[in-house]
Enzyme design. Sequence first.
Site, PDB file in Angstrom:
ATOM      1  N   LYS A   1       0.845  -1.204   0.000  1.00  0.00           N
ATOM      2  CA  LYS A   1       0.000   0.000   0.000  1.00  0.00           C
ATOM      3  C   LYS A   1       0.881   1.255   0.000  1.00  0.00           C
ATOM      4  CE  LYS A   1      -3.982   1.810   2.670  1.00  0.00           C
ATOM      5  NZ  LYS A   1      -4.781   1.602   3.893  1.00  0.00           N
TER       6      LYS A   1
ATOM      7  N   SER B   1      -9.570   1.323   2.853  1.00  0.00           N
ATOM      8  CA  SER B   1      -8.755   2.134   1.986  1.00  0.00           C
ATOM      9  C   SER B   1      -7.639   1.361   1.293  1.00  0.00           C
ATOM     10  CB  SER B   1      -8.136   3.286   2.801  1.00  0.00           C
ATOM     11  OG  SER B   1      -7.274   2.783   3.808  1.00  0.00           O
TER      12      SER B   1
ATOM     13  N   SER C   1     -10.149  -1.054   6.839  1.00  0.00           N
ATOM     14  CA  SER C   1      -9.433  -0.810   5.582  1.00  0.00           C
ATOM     15  C   SER C   1      -8.685  -2.006   5.015  1.00  0.00           C
ATOM     16  CB  SER C   1      -8.453   0.354   5.747  1.00  0.00           C
ATOM     17  OG  SER C   1      -9.142   1.569   5.696  1.00  0.00           O
TER      18      SER C   1
END
Length: 532
Positions: A107, A189, A213
């Site tokens: 990420k 996310s 997330s």
Amino acid sequence: MLIIIILCSLFCHSSLSDDSKELTIKDIDLLTATITDLQQALHSNQITSYNLVKSYLERIKKVNNELHAIIETNPDALDQASKLDQERNDNKDAKRSPLHGIPLLIKDNIATDDKMNTTSGSFALLGSKVPRDADVIYRLRKVGAIILGKTSMSEWSASRTTNQTREGWSARGGVSKSAYVENGDPCGSSSGSAIATSIGLCAAALGTETDGSIVCPSSRASLVGIKPTVGLTSRAGVIPVSHSQDSVGPMGKTVRDVALLLEAIQGIDPRDNATLNIDAVRPNNYTQFLLGTEGFKNMRLGVVRYGVFYNYTTSESDIMSEEQIQSANDAIELMKHYGAYIEDPANIQNIENINNGTSESVVLKTEFKQDIEVYLSKLQNTNIKTLADLIQFNNDNKQLEFTEYMPDHNLFEASENTTGYNSSKYTEALATNLRLGRTEGIDYTLDKYNLDALIMIGDGASSTAAIAQYPIISVPLGYLTENNGINKTLTGTPYGILFISRAWREDILLRVAHAFEQATHVRDRVRPKYAI
Ligand SMILES: *[C@@H]1O[C@H](CO)[C@@H](O)[C@H](O)[C@H]1NC(C)=O
Ligand SMILES: *[C@@H]1O[C@H](CO)[C@@H](O)[C@H](O)[C@H]1NC(C)=O
Ligand SMILES: *[C@@H]1O[C@H](CO)[C@@H](O)[C@H](O)[C@H]1NC(C)=O
Ligand SMILES: *[C@@H]1O[C@H](CO)[C@@H](O)[C@H](O)[C@H]1NC(C)=O
Ligand SMILES: *[C@@H]1O[C@H](CO)[C@@H](O)[C@H](O)[C@H]1NC(C)=O
Ligand SMILES: *[C@@H]1O[C@H](CO)[C@@H](O)[C@H](O)[C@H]1NC(C)=O
Ligand SMILES: *[C@@H]1O[C@H](CO)[C@@H](O)[C@H](O)[C@H]1NC(C)=O
Ligand SMILES: *[C@@H]1O[C@H](CO)[C@@H](O)[C@H](O)[C@H]1NC(C)=O
Ligand SMILES: *[C@@H]1O[C@H](CO)[C@@H](O)[C@H](O)[C@H]1NC(C)=O
């Protein structure tokens, strides 16, 4: 030494690589290949890491214009793969770990001290220089994993706007999309980490979770994702939302892959004091808990019905249909069949007060301002030092940073308005979180019925574990049909089932998730729409 290098520059690439632009490697379907599959193929010389990286890069090129799962790839990945191949060739037994030579995606809020940027999807931090690899990256490189690239995400881990019309948008990454459904919202996310793993752009990926997330995008991509107990994995070098709730965790195609990755990234780090709390008895081998369907035997599981299966508070981006509830009920029957004891219901008191986010939002907005400024203070090559600078940057770059997907600045401004850790509003909210999440929540319910773990469903069901700072895992449960009762456009959307437990009990979560996976193989039932 020099001679070896010269010889290698002449021969190594040609002997180790295959220049054909193949999206698959012979006899291996990268869409479905797990870390364990790839490790076996590497070990038996069926493939090389160099070839693997090359194939993944081709696959990324092929789909990224449509899915926007990746923000950057690592210009050094092929070289690193060659070196790891060489190491393996020099001595077959010198394999560093089950991750030796395995390409992973990360990420974009997890720092890599290399040619790649670390930006949380925003242009504000583009070109900034991080002080070092994040602790989790340091650990991955040490055991021989290859950092293939950075994945797109909901910008700033979805902590900028109150109007989340769609998850997975960032200024740098664009509109990321589910691999399963046309124009599907991937949830966030850690959106790109989920999309990329689900369509085989990497073996597995890392995400981060403050509240949902990791588990929500994993669930929407038919993946397994675990958010570990806060402090099992170091947050040093991770662009923060909240030190009380942030946790780095793995997302993969199987429970085994997730267990292998968790084993590699967990551990004490002097740069993150929360890791000093790691229980002395925590296991450093998580695969030992993967027992197949036998894992259900002697497990005592509770079903959190109220506020989860019914009287559920939805938000715009949450998906919850009657058929999800039906498949969860079927799943619970199956667990009983395999020998689990089920307490139903095993409700969490005051779950409305958890789900309404009142105390959680005070903690997040207060900590974000402090934590982001600590992170920014360690960067070089940037003028951005404070949250006010970030707000200013966005206002100065409206055409880049404001869109229909990120229309306002409400959360940044609310965070900027907070007055620090001494405010009584903050200390009371933090105490409320621990009371609601732990002493009256997860611990209370587990104790009351003498349970090992709790079962939940739904995209919005992560908040109890989030405010308790406790672990949560998502494992594939099903796919919405045409009759999902929400919207026909969602047909084919994957969804997961969640298990939660106490601090440091990742072993229990992996055990029940593995048992469920082995009993159902839900991921294997459907190929993503955009499969290559
Ligand atoms: C990182 O960002 C800079 C722009 O500041 C760009 O030149 C560079 O190519 C980026 N790195 C990668 C690996 O894309
Ligand atoms: C960890 O805690 C110690 C003792 O309270 C403190 O001195 C140190 O600054 C902390 N380190 C970090 C990285 O927060
Ligand atoms: C972890 O335990 C399993 C089962 O006991 C064993 O097969 C595996 O080799 C162990 N892994 C490591 C890294 O020691
Ligand atoms: C949901 O809550 C309402 C009141 O807010 C209550 O009337 C209703 O019975 C509840 N539904 C269920 C299924 O419990
Ligand atoms: C939300 O929970 C708080 C307690 O944390 C409570 O005081 C408040 O009334 C609740 N708000 C709503 C809208 O239900
Ligand atoms: C959210 O943003 C959309 C697009 O800009 C706008 O139409 C909508 O009114 C906004 N909703 C809220 C609650 O602000
Ligand atoms: C922040 O504080 C300012 C000044 O008091 C106020 O005008 C603004 O509405 C606040 N913003 C948020 C999002 O709370
Ligand atoms: C917070 O309170 C502590 C102890 O009461 C005090 O030492 C510290 O200076 C305060 N910090 C701020 C920023 O006011
Ligand atoms: C279904 O979703 C589509 C695409 O997001 C949207 O345009 C449409 O309005 C939705 N229909 C309903 C009934 O909500």
